[in-house]
Design an enzyme around this catalytic site. Structure first.
Site, short mmCIF file in Angstrom:
data_model
loop_
_atom_site.label_atom_id
_atom_site.label_comp_id
_atom_site.label_asym_id
_atom_site.label_seq_id
_atom_site.Cartn_x
_atom_site.Cartn_y
_atom_site.Cartn_z
N GLU A 26 0.86 -1.18 0.00
CA GLU A 26 0.00 0.00 0.00
C GLU A 26 0.89 1.23 0.00
O GLU A 26 2.05 1.16 0.41
CB GLU A 26 -0.92 0.01 1.22
CG GLU A 26 -0.20 0.10 2.53
CD GLU A 26 -1.12 0.03 3.73
OE1 GLU A 26 -0.78 0.67 4.74
OE2 GLU A 26 -2.14 -0.64 3.67
N PRO A 27 0.38 2.36 -0.47
CA PRO A 27 1.20 3.58 -0.45
C PRO A 27 1.43 4.05 0.98
O PRO A 27 0.66 3.73 1.88
CB PRO A 27 0.37 4.60 -1.22
CG PRO A 27 -0.99 4.05 -1.29
CD PRO A 27 -0.92 2.58 -1.07
N LYS A 28 2.48 4.80 1.18
CA LYS A 28 2.76 5.41 2.48
C LYS A 28 1.96 6.70 2.57
O LYS A 28 2.24 7.67 1.91
CB LYS A 28 4.26 5.71 2.60
CG LYS A 28 4.66 6.45 3.86
CD LYS A 28 4.62 5.55 5.06
CE LYS A 28 5.17 6.24 6.29
NZ LYS A 28 4.18 6.81 7.14
N TRP A 29 0.90 6.69 3.38
CA TRP A 29 -0.01 7.82 3.49
C TRP A 29 0.48 8.90 4.43
O TRP A 29 0.03 10.02 4.41
CB TRP A 29 -1.39 7.35 3.93
CG TRP A 29 -2.08 6.54 2.90
CD1 TRP A 29 -2.31 5.19 2.93
CD2 TRP A 29 -2.65 7.00 1.67
NE1 TRP A 29 -2.96 4.80 1.80
CE2 TRP A 29 -3.20 5.89 1.02
CE3 TRP A 29 -2.75 8.24 1.07
CZ2 TRP A 29 -3.84 5.99 -0.22
CZ3 TRP A 29 -3.38 8.34 -0.16
CH2 TRP A 29 -3.92 7.22 -0.79
N ASP A 30 1.37 8.56 5.34
CA ASP A 30 1.90 9.53 6.29
C ASP A 30 0.81 10.07 7.21
O ASP A 30 0.69 11.27 7.43
CB ASP A 30 2.61 10.67 5.57
CG ASP A 30 3.79 11.19 6.37
OD1 ASP A 30 4.18 10.50 7.33
OD2 ASP A 30 4.28 12.27 6.06
#
Length: 89
Positions: A26-30
């Site tokens: 999954e993307p790194k949403w921060d």
């Protein structure tokens, strides 16, 4: 049934976007890394370091209250502003 939250899964960087069979990414949403558990009708929402977060995210508690007992989720909480961008304040 009495149990405790599992240890959170921490992200690890990958060298390529290719994934091995059986893996997911999954993307790194921060956002805020959080663990939620439902047990005996009670909901617990904690940061990965154990800080109670339910007061800051009551909508997560309301949604989690609908899950079955003995449920644990580990994920990233993000807040979107009216323009559809991540809001950090």
């Amino acid at each position: 049934m009495t149990w405790t939250l599992p240890e959170p899964m921490l992200s690890t960087p990958g060298l390529t976007p290719d994934l091995q069979p059986g893996w997911a990414a999954e993307p790194k949403w921060d956002g805020f890394r959080a663990l939620v558990s439902v047990d005996g009708g009670g909901v617990v929402l904690r940061s990965r370091r154990g800080t109670e977060m339910l007061q800051a995210f009551p909508e997560i508690g309301a949604g989690a209250a609908q899950l079955p007992d003995a449920t644990a989720l580990d994920g990233e909480l993000v807040v979107w502003d009216a323009a559809g961008r991540l809001a950090f304040e």
